[in-house]
Design a protein around this motif. Structure first.
Motif, PDB file in Angstrom:
ATOM      1  N   ARG A 166       2.735   6.907 -11.432  1.00 39.42           N
ATOM      2  CA  ARG A 166       1.498   7.097 -10.669  1.00 39.42           C
ATOM      3  C   ARG A 166       0.523   6.006 -11.066  1.00 39.42           C
ATOM      4  O   ARG A 166       0.239   5.805 -12.241  1.00 39.42           O
ATOM      5  N   MET A 167       0.004   5.315 -10.042  1.00 36.59           N
ATOM      6  CA  MET A 167      -0.885   4.196 -10.282  1.00 36.59           C
ATOM      7  C   MET A 167      -2.336   4.667 -10.351  1.00 36.59           C
ATOM      8  O   MET A 167      -2.649   5.823 -10.035  1.00 36.59           O
ATOM      9  N   ALA A 168      -3.221   3.770 -10.744  1.00 32.78           N
ATOM     10  CA  ALA A 168      -4.627   4.125 -10.912  1.00 32.78           C
ATOM     11  C   ALA A 168      -5.253   4.591  -9.603  1.00 32.78           C
ATOM     12  O   ALA A 168      -6.181   5.412  -9.612  1.00 32.78           O
ATOM     13  N   ASP A 169      -4.765   4.089  -8.468  1.00 35.64           N
ATOM     14  CA  ASP A 169      -5.307   4.504  -7.174  1.00 35.64           C
ATOM     15  C   ASP A 169      -4.653   5.765  -6.635  1.00 35.64           C
ATOM     16  O   ASP A 169      -4.927   6.186  -5.509  1.00 35.64           O
ATOM     17  N   GLY A 170      -3.776   6.387  -7.443  1.00 28.37           N
ATOM     18  CA  GLY A 170      -3.110   7.615  -7.038  1.00 28.37           C
ATOM     19  C   GLY A 170      -1.791   7.412  -6.319  1.00 28.37           C
ATOM     20  O   GLY A 170      -1.079   8.384  -6.047  1.00 28.37           O
ATOM     21  N   GLN A 171      -1.434   6.173  -6.012  1.00 35.31           N
ATOM     22  CA  GLN A 171      -0.179   5.895  -5.309  1.00 35.31           C
ATOM     23  C   GLN A 171       1.018   6.229  -6.198  1.00 35.31           C
ATOM     24  O   GLN A 171       1.117   5.740  -7.317  1.00 35.31           O
ATOM     25  N   PRO A 172       1.944   7.081  -5.706  1.00 38.06           N
ATOM     26  CA  PRO A 172       3.142   7.402  -6.497  1.00 38.06           C
ATOM     27  C   PRO A 172       4.333   6.538  -6.086  1.00 38.06           C
ATOM     28  O   PRO A 172       4.474   6.144  -4.926  1.00 38.06           O
ATOM     29  N   PHE A 173       5.183   6.258  -7.046  1.00 40.36           N
ATOM     30  CA  PHE A 173       6.453   5.586  -6.810  1.00 40.36           C
ATOM     31  C   PHE A 173       7.522   6.340  -7.599  1.00 40.36           C
ATOM     32  O   PHE A 173       7.216   7.041  -8.569  1.00 40.36           O
TER      33      PHE A 173
END
Length: 280
Positions: free
Chosen positions: A218-225
């Motif tokens: 999970r990235m700082a902008d909330g985007q999950p991978f």
């Protein structure tokens, strides 16, 4: 026709260009090779060999250098060009390592081996040797895998959760002493405040991740991978709906797993059952 002016004074040969950039970044930072080794956790002569062009190192070493110098993806791209064979370093894995270095949380499920971020040097060496690596290539990849553990250290470390199938804990190494060290390392990791370690016991039954090693980022902008991996390939999953479906499966597995406290006791009990002196 006038002679074309060279835009940069640096070499256009990929391997030399990579070595030049390593040297430039280090000298501009004012680091000695020895200091660089101390900070990143690798033997410092490796960095000297990389700067001289004697070796280009492995992708995990380069990822650590990118993170250290604040050049996310730059050195990995130059490394890929220096390798010269795109099959040795797929674009998806390069992107995954960049995302891993920037993620604010990492959630992982392990089918049969501890995550690389929690492997001891001894475990990594035997596991990589079982995959066919030998000699200097083996030494480089062991150093690279162990060095990745730096990601979980320090105040800026991401939150990390791993669920270990009981299979992970039931496949011992050939050297009992090294196997004990690995189990002890897992117990120590479970005590760190930003790491949650679960054990999924055999009696939890069937589930949807039985054959899938997966890491959720999970990235700082909330985007999950998500990144799924086998011994032969890895796949980065950026599509949100597919990631969400995999996360639902992960949530089911987490609910089946032992709590962090129970999991720590599970591994500690295994340690007590091992001989105190594995050499006897």
């Amino acid at each position: 026709m006038p002679t074309r002016r060279v835009i940069t004074g640096r070499s256009q040969e990929p391997r030399v260009r990579f070595a030049e950039e390593l040297h430039r970044l280090r000298t501009e930072r004012g680091d000695s090779l020895r200091k660089l080794g101390e900070v990143l956790g690798w033997d410092w002569p490796l960095f000297g060999k990389m700067e001289s062009g004697e070796t280009i190192g492995g992708p995990e070493v380069v990822q650590a250098l990118d993170q250290h110098y604040g050049t996310p993806g730059l050195l990995l791209t130059l490394w890929e060009l220096a390798v010269g064979d795109p099959t040795q370093f797929r674009e998806q894995y390069r992107r995954y390592m960049t995302l891993e270095a920037e993620a604010v949380s990492l959630w992982h499920y392990a089918v049969s081996a501890p995550p690389g971020l929690l492997q001891t040097e001894g475990y990594a060496r035997e596991a990589l040797a079982a995959g066919g690596l030998r000699g200097e290539e083996l030494n480089q990849q062991v150093a690279a895998r162990v060095g990745r553990a730096e990601l979980l250290k320090g105040d800026g470390a991401p939150q990390f959760r791993t669920i270990l199938s009981e299979t992970v804990l039931r496949i011992p190494l050939s050297d009992p002493r090294v196997w004990r060290e690995q189990l002890e390392h897992l117990v120590e990791a479970a005590d760190r405040p930003h790491i949650a370690l679960h054990v999924l016991p055999f009696d939890a039954g069937l589930h949807h991740l039985m054959s899938t090693d997966v890491m959720f980022l999970r990235m700082a902008d909330g985007q999950p991978f998500a990144y799924t991996e086998s011994n032969f390939r890895g796949e980065l999953v950026p599509e949100s709906r597919q990631v969400e479906r995999m996360q639902r499966a992960y949530d089911v597995v987490r609910d089946l797993a032992l709590s962090p406290t129970e999991s720590r006791k599970f591994i500690s009990d295994m340690l007590e059952d091992l001989p105190c002196d594995p050499s006897t």
